[in-house]
Design an enzyme around this catalytic site. Structure first.
Site, PDB file in Angstrom:
ATOM      1  CD  GLU A  69      -2.878  -0.938  -0.014  1.00 26.45           C
ATOM      2  OE1 GLU A  69      -3.279   0.228  -0.701  1.00 26.45           O
ATOM      3  OE2 GLU A  69      -3.988  -1.778   0.057  1.00 26.45           O
ATOM      4  CG  HIS A  86      -4.661   1.506   5.046  1.00 26.93           C
ATOM      5  ND1 HIS A  86      -5.709   1.262   4.729  1.00 26.93           N
ATOM      6  CD2 HIS A  86      -3.829  -0.426   4.460  1.00 26.93           C
ATOM      7  CE1 HIS A  86      -6.439   0.199   4.151  1.00 26.93           C
ATOM      8  NE2 HIS A  86      -5.092  -0.664   3.908  1.00 26.93           N
ATOM      9  CG  HIS A 132      -8.409  -4.605   5.509  1.00 26.64           C
ATOM     10  ND1 HIS A 132      -7.688  -5.360   5.064  1.00 26.64           N
ATOM     11  CD2 HIS A 132      -6.946  -3.833   5.031  1.00 26.64           C
ATOM     12  CE1 HIS A 132      -6.182  -5.019   4.050  1.00 26.64           C
ATOM     13  NE2 HIS A 132      -6.801  -4.042   4.087  1.00 26.64           N
ATOM     14  CE1 TYR A 148     -19.813  15.131  21.582  1.00 26.43           C
ATOM     15  CE2 TYR A 148     -17.506  15.501  21.445  1.00 26.43           C
ATOM     16  CZ  TYR A 148     -18.485  15.114  22.126  1.00 26.43           C
ATOM     17  OH  TYR A 148     -17.788  14.245  23.193  1.00 26.43           O
ATOM     18  CG  HIS A 176      -8.865  -1.999   1.410  1.00 23.99           C
ATOM     19  ND1 HIS A 176      -8.431  -1.490  -0.070  1.00 23.99           N
ATOM     20  CD2 HIS A 176      -8.021  -2.674   1.783  1.00 23.99           C
ATOM     21  CE1 HIS A 176      -7.218  -1.268   0.207  1.00 23.99           C
ATOM     22  NE2 HIS A 176      -6.713  -1.939   1.464  1.00 23.99           N
ATOM     23  CE1 TYR A 182     -11.493  17.576  25.719  1.00 24.20           C
ATOM     24  CE2 TYR A 182      -9.933  15.781  24.843  1.00 24.20           C
ATOM     25  CZ  TYR A 182     -11.060  15.995  25.310  1.00 24.20           C
ATOM     26  OH  TYR A 182     -10.743  15.042  26.545  1.00 24.20           O
TER      27      TYR A 182
HETATM   28 ZN    ZN Z   1      -5.127  -2.757   2.719  1.00 29.44          ZN
END
Ligand code: ZN
Length: 235
Positions: free
Chosen positions: A97, A115, A117, A136, A177, A232
């Site tokens: 990726e 990233h 799944h 929110y 994905h 915050y």
């Molecule tokens: Zn992936």
């Protein structure tokens, strides 16, 4: 992770074999990256090696290698590429990726990308084109989270779809994905991923009650929460 310079060894071209020794800042960043990658597994956001993590130090992007379980990653497994994807550190093959990670660094000031799944987020990505405003905390990701249209994993097309979905946001879903989130630090990118997965879980839970439809917030309500979130935390 905001270092602008590379450490000792910078400029020495290691070529494709990547023989260059990482400097101290890169070694530290690699340790943080491995810890974050392991956390995605222990927190249930990733199964096996199905996710990937990267961090930018100067013009070098450290990234998890493809197909190596995170609990087996050692300091010797450091895997670094330039912003155009040339391998500059280590000998392992970077995550498939890589195009998504590099696209984020080339077009934002992000210093870290996560990233996954994650199960609830991936489920939501098959149902909608935008995560409904159930909470929110969408504001903490820049607004309603979009779903990038499906493209084969590892392709430039997927990276393109992702960048469009990320416009004005720090996270998006990838159709059928998973998730992608970025931040100024690995912790921030990780926290955004966890918030996104949690919000997806809330929406799935609420919308699975038979005969009921979840009440949603308006974009204005979320924007107002966003203004408060900016102030915050501890001063
Ligand atoms: Zn992936």
């Amino acid at each position: 992770m905001a270092e602008q310079r590379r450490d000792a060894g910078d400029g020495r071209d290691a070529g494709e074999t990547g023989a260059r020794r990482p400097g101290e800042a890169l070694e530290r960043a690699w340790d943080d990256l491995v810890a974050t990658a392991r956390r995605t597994v222990s927190d249930g956001l990733v199964v096996g090696t199905s996710g990937n993590v990267s961090v930018r130090v100067g013009d070098t992007v450290l990234v998890t290698p493809t197909g190596v379980p995170y609990d087996r990653l050692s300091p010797e497994d450091v895997c670094g590429v330039s912003l155009d994807g040339r391998r500059v550190l280590g000998s392992l093959v970077p995550t498939s990726e890589l195009p998504m990670h590099l696209a984020v660094y080339r077009s934002t000031d992000a210093r870290a990308v996560v990233h996954t799944h994650a199960v609830h987020a991936t489920a939501v990505s098959t149902l909608v084109t935008e995560l409904p405003l159930v909470h929110y905390m969408s504001a903490a990701l820049g607004g309603p989270v979009r779903v990038a249209p499906y493209a084969t994993y590892g392709t430039e097309k997927l990276a393109e779809n992702m960048l469009r979905a990320l416009r004005g946001r720090t996270a998006c879903l990838l159709q059928n994905h998973g998730t992608l989130a970025h931040g100024a630090t690995l912790d921030q990118a990780y926290d955004r991923t966890a918030q996104l997965e949690w919000m997806c879980r809330v929406w799935l839970t609420a919308s699975s009650v038979p005969g009921r439809t979840p009440t949603l917030l308006t974009e204005e309500q979320v924007a107002r929460a966003g203004q408060r979130l900016e102030g915050y935390g501890q001063p």
